[in-house]
Scaffold this active site. Structure first.
Site, PDB file in Angstrom:
ATOM      1  N   ASP A 150      20.866 -30.113  -4.536  1.00 34.58           N
ATOM      2  CA  ASP A 150      21.861 -29.493  -5.401  1.00 34.58           C
ATOM      3  C   ASP A 150      23.229 -29.882  -4.850  1.00 34.58           C
ATOM      4  OD1 ASP A 150      23.701 -27.892  -6.679  1.00 34.58           O
ATOM      5  OD2 ASP A 150      22.498 -26.047  -6.561  1.00 34.58           O
ATOM      6  N   LYS A 197      30.316 -29.307 -11.792  1.00 34.80           N
ATOM      7  CA  LYS A 197      31.658 -28.994 -11.284  1.00 34.80           C
ATOM      8  C   LYS A 197      32.616 -30.196 -11.352  1.00 34.80           C
ATOM      9  CE  LYS A 197      30.810 -24.656  -9.156  1.00 34.80           C
ATOM     10  NZ  LYS A 197      29.528 -24.197  -8.666  1.00 34.80           N
ATOM     11  N   PHE A 204      22.547 -21.074  -3.538  1.00 36.07           N
ATOM     12  CA  PHE A 204      22.996 -20.685  -4.876  1.00 36.07           C
ATOM     13  C   PHE A 204      22.730 -21.844  -5.817  1.00 36.07           C
ATOM     14  CE2 PHE A 204      25.870 -20.354  -8.461  1.00 36.07           C
ATOM     15  CZ  PHE A 204      25.606 -19.068  -8.876  1.00 36.07           C
TER      16      PHE A 204
HETATM   17  C1  LIG Z   1      28.312 -23.569  -9.242  1.00 40.24           C
HETATM   18  C2  LIG Z   1      26.986 -23.928  -8.721  1.00 40.24           C
HETATM   19  C3  LIG Z   1      25.834 -23.869  -9.524  1.00 40.24           C
HETATM   20  C4  LIG Z   1      25.850 -23.338 -10.931  1.00 40.24           C
HETATM   21  O1  LIG Z   1      26.678 -24.105 -11.777  1.00 40.24           O
HETATM   22  P1  LIG Z   1      27.116 -23.498 -13.214  1.00 40.24           P
HETATM   23  O2  LIG Z   1      27.942 -24.605 -13.818  1.00 40.24           O
HETATM   24  O3  LIG Z   1      27.908 -22.268 -12.928  1.00 40.24           O
HETATM   25  O4  LIG Z   1      25.897 -23.214 -13.972  1.00 40.24           O
HETATM   26  C5  LIG Z   1      24.640 -24.261  -8.957  1.00 40.24           C
HETATM   27  N1  LIG Z   1      24.571 -24.715  -7.698  1.00 40.24           N
HETATM   28  C6  LIG Z   1      25.656 -24.817  -6.912  1.00 40.24           C
HETATM   29  C7  LIG Z   1      25.531 -25.350  -5.515  1.00 40.24           C
HETATM   30  C8  LIG Z   1      26.900 -24.410  -7.385  1.00 40.24           C
HETATM   31  O5  LIG Z   1      27.976 -24.465  -6.590  1.00 40.24           O
END
Ligand SMILES: *Cc1c(COP(=O)(O)O)cnc(C)c1O
Length: 396
Positions: A214, A243, A129
């Site tokens: 990521d 986050k 994701f």
């Molecule tokens: C939450 C998340 C995203 C997206 O972040 P947003 O602030 O919602 O755009 C991308 N990669 C990972 C692993 C995430 O947990």
């Protein structure tokens, strides 16, 4: 009639009025233990005094000046992130998806700057994701999220994680880099084997590819190290963070080595809000706490204790939950009932949790929790599992 707030979320019918530490309160005073943390965002809990103070103090000075001028909070935060990581340079944006978008641009521009403009494709992994913007969605590769939004942005090749032979087979003369979450969050709290990350590092070095992590969910101390990849002893060339970095204030960052960012000269990227003084003040305050001596080892200790307790619940409630997975305080319970039912049952007992792929329920407590909150959560999870098991028997 369409709701005033566009209905892209199936929201729970609860609104919170205030929060304090690991707890959230509704207007009528109902208290919840918050192990959702706004999806791993409020890493220091709610209304942390140091974060409140940093925000209020900055609010009295200046909120926004744009990136046409120097922003001293950015310079300080970037220097601190660099000192604490592999990176040489940082760009601040407002969200995770924006950090991913920039990382994709950096990977492509690097190859261009190296005289290999034909290399633009990025290898990604099943269960990933990376966010909801068009390129991040294409990198995520989930057909459920892509449907109806036209042709996906091209340039992503998705394969199963964990098999180096598949990665080698996926590399073509057009491959620019590899994008992976060291711990998959949304995909079901799946920890990627350190050996696989190490093999990807070697492969990228051999083939002139960039390794892009990521760490939007796994970073900023959530696994007991500042970044989850530290457990594997490898570093990426590019990394997206968001986050927890803002502790609840919207902020994302893309970190890179000097070599990887060689193409990112003036004019190649921008953001009106990115890294504004309010976000910088809060994030510098987050770092004050997370980088304090002993903070991360304490996260690790607390996480180990929580995990042991959860393992005992799995023993006791095998018909409802059959596995504890994850790293640090990025934990998942694999459910044998629909995971949404478990999230609801937990909430009815006063504990907030988050669903994830692969029928997992994520437990993402703030990093500041202690044994008292863990003991409370364990009682609630125990009770929720008992209720679900009873319900299952009654329904049978
Ligand atoms: C939450 C998340 C995203 C997206 O972040 P947003 O602030 O919602 O755009 C991308 N990669 C990972 C692993 C995430 O947990």
């Amino acid at each position: 009639m369409i709701p005033a707030v566009m209905p892209t979320y199936a929201r729970v019918d609860i609104a919170f009025e205030r929060g304090e530490g690991a707890y959230l309160y509704t207007a009528d005073g109902t208290r919840y233990l918050d192990f959702a943390s706004g999806v791993a965002v409020t890493a220091l809990g709610h209304a942390h005094p140091a974060l409140v103070q940093a925000l209020v103090e900055q609010a009295h000075k200046v909120w926004h000046t744009s990136n046409l001028f120097r922003v001293s909070g950015q310079e300080r935060l970037a220097a601190r992130l660099i000192r604490a990581s592999f990176a040489d340079t940082v760009f601040f944006g407002n969200s995770g998806a924006e950090a991913i978008e920039l990382g994709i641009k950096i990977v492509r521009k690097y190859q261009y700057a190296m005289g290999r403009p034909e290399r633009y494709r990025i290898i990604t992994f099943d269960g990933a994701f990376h966010g909801r913007t068009l390129a991040a969605l294409a990198a995520t590769g989930n057909t459920k999220y892509l449907e109806g939004f036209g042709p996906p942005v091209s340039g992503f090749d998705q394969i199963p994680a964990g098999d180096l032979a598949l990665v080698k087979a996926a590399i073509t003369p057009e491959t620019a880099g590899i994008l992976i979450e060291p711990v998959q969050g949304e995909g079901g709290v799946r920890v990627i084997e350190p050996r696989f990350l190490q093999a990807l590092r070697r492969l990228c070095d051999e083939q002139g590819l960039l390794l892009f992590f990521d760490e939007i969910q796994s970073g900023m101390g959530r696994t007991g190290k500042l970044f989850a990849h530290e457990w594997a002893g490898v570093t990426p060339d590019v990394m997206a963070v968001a986050k927890g970095i803002g502790g609840g204030f919207p902020l994302g960052a893309c970190l890179a080595t000097e070599s990887a960012a060689r193409g990112m000269i003036a004019g190649t990227h921008g953001s009106t809000y990115g890294g504004n003084p309010l976000a910088m003040a809060v994030s510098n305050a987050v770092l004050d706490v997370v980088l304090e001596d002993g903070f991360l080892p304490r996260v690790e200790r607390v996480a180990n204790h929580f995990r042991q307790q959860l393992a005992m619940l799995v023993e006791r409630h095998g018909a409802v939950i059959d596995d504890v997975r994850g790293a640090g305080l990025l934990l998942g319970l694999h459910a044998r009932v629909p995971n949404g039912d478990l999230v609801t049952a937990l909430r009815e007992k006063g504990l907030l949790a988050v669903g994830a792929g692969d029928n997992v329920v994520r437990l993402l407590p703030p990093l500041i929790i202690g044994e008292a909150e863990i003991a409370e959560a364990i009682v609630m999870i125990d009770a929720a599992c008992t209720a679900l098991a009873a319900g299952a028997v009654a329904a049978a």
